[in-house]
Write an enzyme that holds these catalytic residues in place. Structure first.
Site, PDB file in Angstrom:
ATOM      1  N   ASN A 151       0.821  -2.776   5.198  1.00  0.00           N
ATOM      2  CA  ASN A 151       0.028  -1.549   5.297  1.00  0.00           C
ATOM      3  C   ASN A 151      -1.200  -1.547   4.393  1.00  0.00           C
ATOM      4  O   ASN A 151      -2.181  -0.873   4.690  1.00  0.00           O
ATOM      5  CB  ASN A 151       0.921  -0.352   4.958  1.00  0.00           C
ATOM      6  N   ALA A 184     -12.112  -6.621  10.811  1.00  0.00           N
ATOM      7  CA  ALA A 184     -10.880  -7.011  10.117  1.00  0.00           C
ATOM      8  C   ALA A 184      -9.648  -6.506  10.868  1.00  0.00           C
ATOM      9  O   ALA A 184      -8.650  -7.228  11.000  1.00  0.00           O
ATOM     10  CB  ALA A 184     -10.897  -6.473   8.690  1.00  0.00           C
ATOM     11  N   LYS A 185      -9.710  -5.285  11.367  1.00  0.00           N
ATOM     12  CA  LYS A 185      -8.560  -4.751  12.096  1.00  0.00           C
ATOM     13  C   LYS A 185      -8.399  -5.431  13.457  1.00  0.00           C
ATOM     14  O   LYS A 185      -7.273  -5.611  13.943  1.00  0.00           O
ATOM     15  CB  LYS A 185      -8.696  -3.232  12.259  1.00  0.00           C
ATOM     16  N   SER A 187      -5.643  -0.219  13.155  1.00  0.00           N
ATOM     17  CA  SER A 187      -6.472   0.971  13.306  1.00  0.00           C
ATOM     18  C   SER A 187      -7.124   0.944  14.682  1.00  0.00           C
ATOM     19  O   SER A 187      -7.408  -0.138  15.215  1.00  0.00           O
ATOM     20  CB  SER A 187      -7.572   0.997  12.238  1.00  0.00           C
ATOM     21  N   GLY A 201       0.826  -1.207   0.000  1.00  0.00           N
ATOM     22  CA  GLY A 201       0.000   0.000   0.000  1.00  0.00           C
ATOM     23  C   GLY A 201       0.853   1.247   0.000  1.00  0.00           C
ATOM     24  O   GLY A 201       0.548   2.233   0.676  1.00  0.00           O
ATOM     25  N   ALA A 202       1.935   1.218  -0.796  1.00  0.00           N
ATOM     26  CA  ALA A 202       2.944   2.279  -0.734  1.00  0.00           C
ATOM     27  C   ALA A 202       2.683   3.436  -1.677  1.00  0.00           C
ATOM     28  O   ALA A 202       3.468   4.386  -1.722  1.00  0.00           O
ATOM     29  CB  ALA A 202       4.320   1.687  -1.037  1.00  0.00           C
ATOM     30  N   SER A 203       1.594   3.401  -2.423  1.00  0.00           N
ATOM     31  CA  SER A 203       1.377   4.423  -3.446  1.00  0.00           C
ATOM     32  C   SER A 203       0.700   5.689  -2.929  1.00  0.00           C
ATOM     33  O   SER A 203       0.570   6.671  -3.673  1.00  0.00           O
ATOM     34  CB  SER A 203       0.546   3.841  -4.606  1.00  0.00           C
ATOM     35  N   ASP A 256      -2.232  -6.581  -6.871  1.00  0.00           N
ATOM     36  CA  ASP A 256      -3.465  -6.542  -6.076  1.00  0.00           C
ATOM     37  C   ASP A 256      -3.346  -7.577  -4.981  1.00  0.00           C
ATOM     38  O   ASP A 256      -3.382  -8.784  -5.234  1.00  0.00           O
ATOM     39  CB  ASP A 256      -4.667  -6.837  -6.980  1.00  0.00           C
ATOM     40  N   TYR A 312     -14.852  -3.370   8.650  1.00  0.00           N
ATOM     41  CA  TYR A 312     -13.508  -2.813   8.789  1.00  0.00           C
ATOM     42  C   TYR A 312     -12.975  -3.010  10.209  1.00  0.00           C
ATOM     43  O   TYR A 312     -11.837  -3.448  10.415  1.00  0.00           O
ATOM     44  CB  TYR A 312     -13.529  -1.332   8.424  1.00  0.00           C
TER      45      TYR A 312
END
Length: 268
Positions: A92, A160-161, A144, A14-16, A65, A157
């Site tokens: 991330n 999942a976290k 999170s 998720g580095a973008s 992906d 969400y």
């Protein structure tokens, strides 16, 4: 306190954009050899170019992906083929979701969130654990405060976290005897395109929302990507050599405030 990641190989998913971008730039400034993963090729290559400017070290950019097994396998394979080692894995990459109540939830949203936020992390960590054992490296999972805060509209969400936090603790126990540390950094409200997309706001509306909701954060302001990146670097460094199985919150005290009510009405 000095940080030096020269000759260390760091993989950041998720580095973008957002926290991933901030983390990549900070590790680049500290001399790390980077493997950067993202779905948006243009953004990813732009981040890689900025990282190269820091110390002249060209990152490996992998367009993949992580919601697919093929994308995860490609990431692990290309990283190890290119660098022949791995010292730090930063999990991330994630997707968010703003949902309705339980009985109205679209199960595709649930599946998408868990596929990337949990299954992708599980499989990538599984594939790279042997390389991390060889280097006695470490893993940082980006979680999170939604894992522990309860707010309407955050069910898949948050679940999942919470799963990611438990994964962190369990895998830290599995790998401790191998010399591998596993921790999570848990951001609170962080200024990012990730959050902006979930609010469905224009730029002006998003800024107004940030200003209004900041009053629910005890320290009065949201985090920015660099706040999270600095903690990730600290936990990944030798300064944290005996820290493992820990969830580190970076949230301005948000979890202690009355933020969940505002969050339920306005955001994810």
């Amino acid at each position: 306190m000095d940080y030096d990641f020269s000759n260390k190989v760091v993989l950041i998913t998720g580095a973008s954009a957002g926290i991933g971008e901030s983390t990549a730039l900070l590790f680049a400034k500290l001399g790390a050899k980077l493997s950067l993963v993202g779905r948006n090729e243009a953004h990813l290559r732009a981040v890689a170019a900025e990282c190269e400017k820091q110390k002249g070290v060209k990152p490996l950019a992998i367009v993949a992906d992580l919601g697919t097994d093929e994308g995860v396998q490609k990431t692990a394979k290309e990283t190890l083929e290119h660098f022949k080692r791995l010292d730090v894995l930063v999990n991330n990459a994630a997707v968010g979701a703003r949902t309705t109540l339980l009985h109205e939830t679209d199960m595709k949203i649930f599946d998408d969130v868990f596929t990337i936020n949990v299954r992708g992390v599980y499989l990538l960590t599984k594939l790279l654990a042997p390389a991390l054992i060889e280097t006695k490296g470490n893993i940082i999972n980006v979680s999170s405060v939604s894992a522990t805060m309860v707010a309407l509209g955050t069910l898949p969400y948050g679940m999942a976290k919470a799963a990611l936090d438990h994964f962190t603790r369990l895998v830290s126990l599995e790998l401790a005897s191998k010399g591998v540390r596993v921790n999570a950094v848990s951001p609170g409200m962080t200024v990012s395109s990730f959050v902006k997309r979930l609010t469905g706001s224009t730029d002006e509306e998003y800024q107004a929302w940030l200003a209004a909701t900041s009053k629910y954060i005890p320290m009065g302001e949201p985090c920015v990507g660099d706040d999270i990146a600095k903690m990730i670097v600290h936990v990944a460094s030798e300064h944290s050599r005996l820290v493992t199985g820990t969830i580190v919150e970076v949230d301005g005290g948000m979890r202690f405030g009355n933020f969940s009510n505002a969050f339920s009405k306005q955001a994810k």
